[in-house]
Scaffold this active site. Structure first.
Site, PDB file in Angstrom:
ATOM      1  CE  LYS A   1      -0.719   2.823  10.949  1.00 47.93           C
ATOM      2  NZ  LYS A   1      -2.063   2.864  10.350  1.00 47.93           N
TER       3      LYS A   1
HETATM    4  C1  PLP Z   1      -2.743   4.067  10.388  1.00 50.99           C
HETATM    5  C2  PLP Z   1      -3.851   4.188   9.431  1.00 50.99           C
HETATM    6  C3  PLP Z   1      -4.399   5.441   9.110  1.00 50.99           C
HETATM    7  C4  PLP Z   1      -3.904   6.720   9.746  1.00 50.99           C
HETATM    8  O1  PLP Z   1      -2.608   7.063   9.347  1.00 50.99           O
HETATM    9  P1  PLP Z   1      -1.772   8.158  10.178  1.00 50.99           P
HETATM   10  O2  PLP Z   1      -0.441   8.174   9.559  1.00 50.99           O
HETATM   11  O3  PLP Z   1      -1.743   7.649  11.585  1.00 50.99           O
HETATM   12  O4  PLP Z   1      -2.501   9.435  10.079  1.00 50.99           O
HETATM   13  C5  PLP Z   1      -5.407   5.492   8.183  1.00 50.99           C
HETATM   14  N1  PLP Z   1      -5.891   4.374   7.606  1.00 50.99           N
HETATM   15  C6  PLP Z   1      -5.407   3.155   7.901  1.00 50.99           C
HETATM   16  C7  PLP Z   1      -6.004   1.961   7.255  1.00 50.99           C
HETATM   17  C8  PLP Z   1      -4.367   3.018   8.811  1.00 50.99           C
HETATM   18  O5  PLP Z   1      -3.896   1.801   9.101  1.00 50.99           O
END
Ligand code: PLP
Length: 499
Positions: free
Chosen positions: A113
């Protein structure tokens, strides 16, 4: 470039407005009116560019109301060395002859993120300035663990912005909770909510849609925005690394320029995989998208049946960032595959609200299945993959990425498709060290998470991510909590709203 609502219920806006609003105030999500389509030659011209140069290139196409220097400054601030020490920003690791792992977690908080949340604040403050908004921006975040810390880090001490993060009390790991609670900055607030992630997300969405409360906010000189992946400013930065990965694979002579790859993404809110889809629509050669889920396999079922049904048990798993039943960004995807049929989207999402499910038409379903394949992994399967991947390749997967690897394996077995594939690796393994150590040792581990990190480090010699070192001894700075029906009151309290 203008942005329109997936539900056809709002005027078109420029990108600054789409980013500063976060989502459509009447419900619905902003999407670009048109996706820039590039020729292969035009794309391949970019193959030797740095990550930052690629980001500028892509942002310029979508953020036409930003000046080139605003974009360059934003990119430079976001992807600087202090936040992303690796020069390539998103290292690509070759696992076996046709499988690559795209490491997206080298930012400050050890989860993918950061790729978007380091730059969103940069874009947002410039957007707000350009729109001449005089109000203080309040970022409300619902997090299943990783978004919260990444957003706090991105917005910490950004002028003119306050950030309030809600996380499910029993839905995040100790490390995730400590990461959030130890955040400094004079503009950050963290609230634990008695409920699950969907409760957090629904509460935040309801606040956005609450006209009366918005008016009250405005009267107090505040304006809401969102740092969740419903904000276009979160999605756009994620397009960049799929191009970057493709260029590297071509430069290694693994595939010829123009030949297709497969992309597997461990999915929760459907943001990361949607960014890959946007890259594809821009011209990136992709054969199939493998949408990987854990036991909360709403998307796997949807991709198979065309029925999106959230009437099911919410399961807490070892990949908590994917413990989601309502994948918000699917709405954008459906809008794109129905060629912008906002009346259909409106109908389906009203059904979802009133009946907890909706069913798409055959034609749309066929179109989706042509491009997307959904698979899921149980915890046992994900753990087995962590162990075998470490044993076979000396590579340590986190439980989310493990779901991606397992889903790709299942897809390959079922479809005999050996196309070179990239798996989005979404977290550093130490962020979810209990599940990782349990996988390697094949036993239940009860000890404290920080001891586990040490043991995992002794066992594997994999480097502990800098964002997780020393956390245990840092001071906790936040103690707010509330139940799921009093989120609005909590926001009012934190902002000291008067009537
Ligand atoms: C947020 C997250 C996801 C999912 O990603 P999306 O964009 O919401 O589908 C998968 N793995 C991790 C470690 C995350 O932090």
């Amino acid at each position: 470039m203008e942005y329109i609502s997936t539900r056809g219920n709002y005027k078109s806006v420029n990108s600054a407005e789409a980013i500063s609003l976060g989502m459509v105030p009447e419900g619905g999500l902003f999407v670009p009116e048109e996706i820039p389509k590039l020729e292969l030659a035009e794309i391949m011209e970019m193959k030797d560019q740095s990550y930052q140069e690629l980001a500028v290139w892509i942002f310029n196409k979508f953020l036409s109301d930003f000046s080139e220097s605003e974009i360059e400054e934003s990119v430079k601030a976001a992807y600087q060395k202090e936040s992303f020490p690796r020069s390539e920003k998103t290292p690509l690791i070759k696992l076996d002859q046709n499988t690559y792992i795209l490491e997206l977690w080298h930012g400050p908080t050890a989860a993918f993120k950061d790729m978007a949340l380091q730059i969103l604040p940069q874009l947002l403050v410039r957007a707000v300035k350009n729109l001449e908004v005089e109000k203080e921006i309040v970022i409300l975040v619902a997090t299943s663990g990783d978004t919260g810390k990444a957003a706090l880090e991105g917005f910490k001490d950004v002028e003119g912005v306050k950030i309030i993060v809600f996380y499910p009390e029993d839905g995040v790991s100790r490390v995730q909770e400590d990461q959030m609670k130890t955040t400094g900055g004079s503009n950050t607030e963290v609230v634990s909510l008695k409920g699950n992630f969907d409760d957090c997300q629904t509460a935040v969405k309801n606040i956005f849609a609450d006209k009366e409360f918005r008016a009250k906010m405005e009267a107090n000189n505040f304006q809401f925005s969102s740092a969740n992946s419903i904000n276009w400013g979160r999605l756009l930065p994620q397009i960049v690394y799929y191009f970057k990965a493709y260029f590297e694979i071509v430069k290694e002579n693994q595939v010829k320029a123009g030949n297709k790859i497969n992309i597997a993404v461990p999915t929760g809110n459907f943001g990361n995989i949607l960014a890959a889809y946007y890259a594809y629509r821009m011209g990136l050669p992709v054969n199939k998208f493998i949408c990987a889920s854990n036991d909360n396999k709403v998307l796997t079922d949807f991709l198979e049946t065309g029925i999106y049904n959230i009437e099911r048990e919410f399961k807490k798993t070892i990949s908590p960032s994917m413990d989601i039943l309502i994948s918000s960004n699917l709405e954008r995807f459906l809008f794109e595959v129905t060629d912008h049929d906002s009346s259909k989207i409106k109908e389906w999402y009203q059904k979802l609200k009133s009946e907890n499910k909706f069913v798409i038409d055959q034609q749309t379903k066929a179109k989706i299945q042509h491009l997307f394949s959904g698979h899921y992994s149980t915890e046992t399967e994900a753990k087995a993959v962590i162990k075998t991947t470490f044993n076979n390749f000396n590579y340590l997967l986190d439980p989310h990425t493990a779901v991606g690897v397992d889903s790709l394996n299942k897809y390959r077995q079922q479809n005999k498709d050996q196309t070179t594939a990239v798996i989005a690796s979404t977290a550093n393994p130490y962020k979810f060290s209990r599940a990782v150590l349990e996988s390697l040792k094949e036993e239940k581990i009860e000890q404290d998470e920080y001891r586990i990190i040490e043991e995992l480090n002794d066992l594997t010699a994999a480097k502990v991510h800098r964002g997780l070192r020393g956390l245990e001894n840092m001071e906790s700075k936040h103690q707010h909590s509330c139940d799921k029906n009093s989120v609005k009151e909590k926001v009012a309290e934190i902002l000291k709203l008067s009537n």
